[in-house]
Write a protein that holds these residues in place. Structure first.
Motif, PDB file in Angstrom:
ATOM      1  N   ILE A 190      21.219  -8.540-103.294  1.00 11.26           N
ATOM      2  CA  ILE A 190      19.767  -8.503-103.108  1.00 11.26           C
ATOM      3  C   ILE A 190      19.153  -9.858-103.401  1.00 11.26           C
ATOM      4  O   ILE A 190      18.288 -10.340-102.685  1.00 11.26           O
ATOM      5  N   ASN A 191      19.619 -10.488-104.481  1.00 11.79           N
ATOM      6  CA  ASN A 191      19.006 -11.731-104.923  1.00 11.79           C
ATOM      7  C   ASN A 191      19.989 -12.497-105.795  1.00 11.79           C
ATOM      8  O   ASN A 191      20.843 -11.900-106.446  1.00 11.79           O
ATOM      9  N   SER A 192      19.836 -13.796-105.805  1.00 11.61           N
ATOM     10  CA  SER A 192      20.650 -14.652-106.657  1.00 11.61           C
ATOM     11  C   SER A 192      19.760 -15.766-107.177  1.00 11.61           C
ATOM     12  O   SER A 192      19.188 -16.517-106.393  1.00 11.61           O
ATOM     13  N   ILE A 193      19.631 -15.830-108.499  1.00 12.76           N
ATOM     14  CA  ILE A 193      18.851 -16.896-109.115  1.00 12.76           C
ATOM     15  C   ILE A 193      19.723 -17.522-110.191  1.00 12.76           C
ATOM     16  O   ILE A 193      20.110 -16.849-111.155  1.00 12.76           O
ATOM     17  N   GLY A 194      20.049 -18.802-110.003  1.00 12.73           N
ATOM     18  CA  GLY A 194      20.906 -19.480-110.971  1.00 12.73           C
ATOM     19  C   GLY A 194      22.244 -18.771-111.078  1.00 12.73           C
ATOM     20  O   GLY A 194      22.931 -18.573-110.083  1.00 12.73           O
ATOM     21  N   ARG A 195      22.584 -18.338-112.294  1.00 12.92           N
ATOM     22  CA  ARG A 195      23.865 -17.683-112.534  1.00 12.92           C
ATOM     23  C   ARG A 195      23.768 -16.162-112.515  1.00 12.92           C
ATOM     24  O   ARG A 195      24.734 -15.479-112.836  1.00 12.92           O
ATOM     25  N   VAL A 196      22.623 -15.619-112.151  1.00  7.49           N
ATOM     26  CA  VAL A 196      22.446 -14.167-112.178  1.00  7.49           C
ATOM     27  C   VAL A 196      22.266 -13.635-110.757  1.00  7.49           C
ATOM     28  O   VAL A 196      21.451 -14.140-109.992  1.00  7.49           O
ATOM     29  N   VAL A 197      23.075 -12.603-110.427  1.00 11.67           N
ATOM     30  CA  VAL A 197      22.961 -11.973-109.108  1.00 11.67           C
ATOM     31  C   VAL A 197      22.524 -10.525-109.285  1.00 11.67           C
ATOM     32  O   VAL A 197      22.885  -9.873-110.259  1.00 11.67           O
ATOM     33  N   LEU A 198      21.745 -10.053-108.332  1.00 15.98           N
ATOM     34  CA  LEU A 198      21.253  -8.678-108.317  1.00 15.98           C
ATOM     35  C   LEU A 198      21.948  -7.949-107.176  1.00 15.98           C
ATOM     36  O   LEU A 198      21.874  -8.375-106.028  1.00 15.98           O
ATOM     37  N   LEU A 199      22.659  -6.865-107.521  1.00 18.76           N
ATOM     38  CA  LEU A 199      23.459  -6.117-106.552  1.00 18.76           C
ATOM     39  C   LEU A 199      22.973  -4.681-106.438  1.00 18.76           C
ATOM     40  O   LEU A 199      22.557  -4.084-107.429  1.00 18.76           O
ATOM     41  N   LEU A 200      23.085  -4.130-105.228  1.00 21.24           N
ATOM     42  CA  LEU A 200      22.683  -2.752-104.965  1.00 21.24           C
ATOM     43  C   LEU A 200      23.822  -2.021-104.273  1.00 21.24           C
ATOM     44  O   LEU A 200      24.408  -2.533-103.320  1.00 21.24           O
ATOM     45  N   ARG A 201      24.137  -0.852-104.780  1.00 24.96           N
ATOM     46  CA  ARG A 201      25.010   0.078-104.061  1.00 24.96           C
ATOM     47  C   ARG A 201      24.513   1.473-104.410  1.00 24.96           C
ATOM     48  O   ARG A 201      24.674   1.945-105.530  1.00 24.96           O
ATOM     49  N   GLU A 202      23.884   2.099-103.423  1.00 29.42           N
ATOM     50  CA  GLU A 202      23.307   3.414-103.675  1.00 29.42           C
ATOM     51  C   GLU A 202      24.401   4.461-103.859  1.00 29.42           C
ATOM     52  O   GLU A 202      25.450   4.394-103.228  1.00 29.42           O
ATOM     53  N   ASN A 203      24.128   5.393-104.751  1.00 25.24           N
ATOM     54  CA  ASN A 203      25.048   6.485-105.046  1.00 25.24           C
ATOM     55  C   ASN A 203      24.244   7.779-104.978  1.00 25.24           C
ATOM     56  O   ASN A 203      23.438   8.059-105.860  1.00 25.24           O
ATOM     57  N   PRO A 204      24.452   8.588-103.932  1.00 22.24           N
ATOM     58  CA  PRO A 204      23.659   9.819-103.793  1.00 22.24           C
ATOM     59  C   PRO A 204      23.877  10.798-104.941  1.00 22.24           C
ATOM     60  O   PRO A 204      23.048  11.675-105.167  1.00 22.24           O
ATOM     61  N   GLU A 205      24.960  10.633-105.693  1.00 20.49           N
ATOM     62  CA  GLU A 205      25.240  11.534-106.808  1.00 20.49           C
ATOM     63  C   GLU A 205      25.018  10.858-108.156  1.00 20.49           C
ATOM     64  O   GLU A 205      25.555  11.289-109.172  1.00 20.49           O
ATOM     65  N   ALA A 206      24.228   9.803-108.174  1.00 18.75           N
ATOM     66  CA  ALA A 206      23.990   9.060-109.411  1.00 18.75           C
ATOM     67  C   ALA A 206      23.258   9.928-110.434  1.00 18.75           C
ATOM     68  O   ALA A 206      22.427  10.766-110.092  1.00 18.75           O
ATOM     69  N   ASN A 207      23.574   9.701-111.694  1.00 20.48           N
ATOM     70  CA  ASN A 207      22.900  10.378-112.795  1.00 20.48           C
ATOM     71  C   ASN A 207      21.484   9.807-112.907  1.00 20.48           C
ATOM     72  O   ASN A 207      21.328   8.613-113.132  1.00 20.48           O
ATOM     73  N   PRO A 208      20.450  10.639-112.758  1.00 17.80           N
ATOM     74  CA  PRO A 208      19.074  10.123-112.812  1.00 17.80           C
ATOM     75  C   PRO A 208      18.729   9.435-114.133  1.00 17.80           C
ATOM     76  O   PRO A 208      17.844   8.596-114.175  1.00 17.80           O
ATOM     77  N   LYS A 209      19.448   9.777-115.201  1.00 16.33           N
ATOM     78  CA  LYS A 209      19.178   9.144-116.499  1.00 16.33           C
ATOM     79  C   LYS A 209      19.759   7.737-116.563  1.00 16.33           C
ATOM     80  O   LYS A 209      19.354   6.935-117.392  1.00 16.33           O
ATOM     81  N   LEU A 210      20.724   7.431-115.701  1.00 14.66           N
ATOM     82  CA  LEU A 210      21.359   6.114-115.692  1.00 14.66           C
ATOM     83  C   LEU A 210      20.893   5.234-114.539  1.00 14.66           C
ATOM     84  O   LEU A 210      20.871   4.012-114.651  1.00 14.66           O
ATOM     85  N   SER A 211      20.511   5.837-113.423  1.00 15.28           N
ATOM     86  CA  SER A 211      20.166   5.079-112.217  1.00 15.28           C
ATOM     87  C   SER A 211      18.905   4.263-112.411  1.00 15.28           C
ATOM     88  O   SER A 211      17.837   4.798-112.705  1.00 15.28           O
ATOM     89  N   ASN A 212      19.020   2.945-112.227  1.00 15.29           N
ATOM     90  CA  ASN A 212      17.846   2.085-112.316  1.00 15.29           C
ATOM     91  C   ASN A 212      16.870   2.352-111.171  1.00 15.29           C
ATOM     92  O   ASN A 212      15.673   2.146-111.317  1.00 15.29           O
ATOM     93  N   LEU A 213      17.377   2.831-110.030  1.00 13.67           N
ATOM     94  CA  LEU A 213      16.483   3.136-108.906  1.00 13.67           C
ATOM     95  C   LEU A 213      15.603   4.338-109.234  1.00 13.67           C
ATOM     96  O   LEU A 213      14.433   4.379-108.872  1.00 13.67           O
ATOM     97  N   VAL A 214      16.165   5.329-109.919  1.00 22.47           N
ATOM     98  CA  VAL A 214      15.402   6.519-110.283  1.00 22.47           C
ATOM     99  C   VAL A 214      14.487   6.212-111.479  1.00 22.47           C
ATOM    100  O   VAL A 214      13.314   6.557-111.463  1.00 22.47           O
ATOM    101  N   ARG A 215      15.042   5.554-112.478  1.00 21.17           N
ATOM    102  CA  ARG A 215      14.271   5.290-113.710  1.00 21.17           C
ATOM    103  C   ARG A 215      13.089   4.351-113.488  1.00 21.17           C
ATOM    104  O   ARG A 215      12.033   4.528-114.075  1.00 21.17           O
TER     105      ARG A 215
END
Length: 105
Positions: free
Chosen positions: A78-103
């Motif tokens: 998704i994004n790369s700034i300096g030494r930090v990269v932001l990655l996305l991989r959707e999981n339809p069965e993700a735990n809503p308490k853990l998923s950053n997309l849901v939270r």
């Protein structure tokens, strides 16, 4: 949000969520090992959207590592700034308490 159909608005939204995240995996001196790839894949399963801190190097080297991670884990860079990269991989069965997309979505 399918990986292939991310609009500019989607990317902006994901960057906004990512801004508040801390890296969940930090790649050390041994570089991109199988163990590190497995850990990133596990984190993507749990959280869907994660930050990874990659080793220092030239901009081209950092971009190459980011692309290797995305390819090896089936995720979208998704994004790369300096030494930090932001990655996305959707999981339809993700735990809503853990998923950053849901939270934070």
């Amino acid at each position: 949000m399918s990986n292939k159909t991310l609009s500019n608005a989607d990317i902006k939204h994901l960057k906004g969520i990512g801004h508040h995240l801390n890296p969940v995996v930090i790649i050390g001196g041994n570089g991109l090992t199988d163990t590190v790839i497995e850990e990133i894949a596990r984190a993507l399963n749990d959280h869907e959207l994660i930050k990874v801190k990659i080793p220092a190097g030239s901009k081209d080297e950092r971009e190459a590592v980011a692309e290797q991670i995305a390819e090896a884990t089936g995720s979208t860079l998704i994004n790369s700034i300096g030494r930090v990269v932001l990655l996305l991989r959707e999981n339809p069965e993700a735990n809503p308490k853990l998923s950053n997309l849901v939270r934070f979505g």
